[in-house]
Design a protein around this motif. Structure first.
Motif, PDB file in Angstrom:
ATOM      1  N   ALA A 102       0.756  -1.401  -0.024  1.00  0.00           N
ATOM      2  CA  ALA A 102       0.002   0.090   0.095  1.00  0.00           C
ATOM      3  C   ALA A 102       0.818   1.383  -0.159  1.00  0.00           C
ATOM      4  O   ALA A 102       1.843   1.655   0.690  1.00  0.00           O
ATOM      5  N   ASP A 103       0.318   2.133  -0.845  1.00  0.00           N
ATOM      6  CA  ASP A 103       1.038   3.581  -0.863  1.00  0.00           C
ATOM      7  C   ASP A 103       2.518   3.531  -0.935  1.00  0.00           C
ATOM      8  O   ASP A 103       2.923   4.646  -0.424  1.00  0.00           O
ATOM      9  N   ILE A 104       3.110   2.814  -1.814  1.00  0.00           N
ATOM     10  CA  ILE A 104       4.377   2.980  -2.232  1.00  0.00           C
ATOM     11  C   ILE A 104       4.662   3.848  -3.254  1.00  0.00           C
ATOM     12  O   ILE A 104       3.699   3.836  -4.468  1.00  0.00           O
ATOM     13  N   PRO A 105       5.103   5.155  -3.082  1.00  0.00           N
ATOM     14  CA  PRO A 105       5.468   6.312  -4.088  1.00  0.00           C
ATOM     15  C   PRO A 105       5.782   5.758  -5.406  1.00  0.00           C
ATOM     16  O   PRO A 105       6.825   4.866  -5.225  1.00  0.00           O
ATOM     17  N   GLU A 106       5.201   6.079  -6.659  1.00  0.00           N
ATOM     18  CA  GLU A 106       6.006   5.726  -7.658  1.00  0.00           C
ATOM     19  C   GLU A 106       7.415   6.101  -8.107  1.00  0.00           C
ATOM     20  O   GLU A 106       8.046   5.161  -8.531  1.00  0.00           O
ATOM     21  N   SER A 107       7.646   7.318  -7.398  1.00  0.00           N
ATOM     22  CA  SER A 107       9.048   7.453  -7.397  1.00  0.00           C
ATOM     23  C   SER A 107      10.166   6.581  -6.399  1.00  0.00           C
ATOM     24  O   SER A 107      11.053   6.544  -6.661  1.00  0.00           O
ATOM     25  N   MET A 108       9.399   5.516  -5.644  1.00  0.00           N
ATOM     26  CA  MET A 108       9.966   4.612  -5.032  1.00  0.00           C
ATOM     27  C   MET A 108      10.080   3.234  -5.524  1.00  0.00           C
ATOM     28  O   MET A 108      10.721   2.462  -5.004  1.00  0.00           O
ATOM     29  N   TRP A 109       9.354   3.096  -6.635  1.00  0.00           N
ATOM     30  CA  TRP A 109       9.051   1.644  -7.149  1.00  0.00           C
ATOM     31  C   TRP A 109      10.500   1.043  -7.479  1.00  0.00           C
ATOM     32  O   TRP A 109      10.699  -0.242  -7.379  1.00  0.00           O
ATOM     33  N   GLY A 110      11.489   1.924  -8.131  1.00  0.00           N
ATOM     34  CA  GLY A 110      12.719   1.436  -8.548  1.00  0.00           C
ATOM     35  C   GLY A 110      13.810   1.793  -7.724  1.00  0.00           C
ATOM     36  O   GLY A 110      14.986   1.687  -8.029  1.00  0.00           O
TER      37      GLY A 110
END
Length: 160
Positions: A30-38
């Motif tokens: 839940a709520d992992i920011p898109e900027s943190m996916w990689g």
């Protein structure tokens, strides 16, 4: 179905759904920011994307092995991990999450089905049973979801 058989199924379903000491998938993702996916963290070999995709691919592989005699597993270990640190786009991220959910639900349905003999060797296997494969899914998911939470803590995106 005996009461012992139903009790065993209930316990396995509880694990597959993230019960007990196991972390719930929805909570972990839940709520992992898109900027943190990689995003990478020093000392951590995986990104959130790599963990999500690995969870999805392995769960799918175990499910398909459990029910399809013609299933061919991806090459070990490289075929079980994505090469890229992050998804191509938001659609790829959402598709991975949705496929994980769908495959988990199908494993749950397989275990819950009273027609499924949890103890019978899978005919195309080498001694595996549906019970063993379901427990493997629960165990594998719990392990890597724990890694995901650790990664999130390192990235500063996990709230207690």
């Amino acid at each position: 179905m005996s009461s012992e058989d139903q009790l065993l199924r209930d316990h396995v379903l509880y694990l597959l759904e993230g019960g007990g000491a196991h972390l719930d998938f929805e909570q972990a993702i839940a709520d992992i920011p898109e900027s943190m996916w990689g995003a990478k963290v020093a000392g951590c070999p995986h990104t959130a994307w790599k963990l999500l995709e690995h969870l999805r691919v392995c769960q799918w592989d175990i499910l398909e092995f459990s029910r399809d005699p013609d299933h061919v597993s991806p090459a070990f270990p490289d075929g079980l991990w994505p090469e890229e640190d992050g998804p191509a786009d938001a659609e790829a991220w959402e598709n991975s999450i949705n496929e994980f959910r769908s495959d988990r639900e199908q494993m749950i349905e397989l275990v819950a089905n009273p027609e499924t003999d949890l103890f019978a060797p899978i005919p195309h296997g080498t001694g595996q049973t549906i019970l063993r494969e379901a427990l493997l899914v629960a165990d594998h998911n719990a392990y890597h979801l724990g890694q995901l939470v650790f990664l999130r803590r390192c990235l500063g995106i996990w709230e207690e």
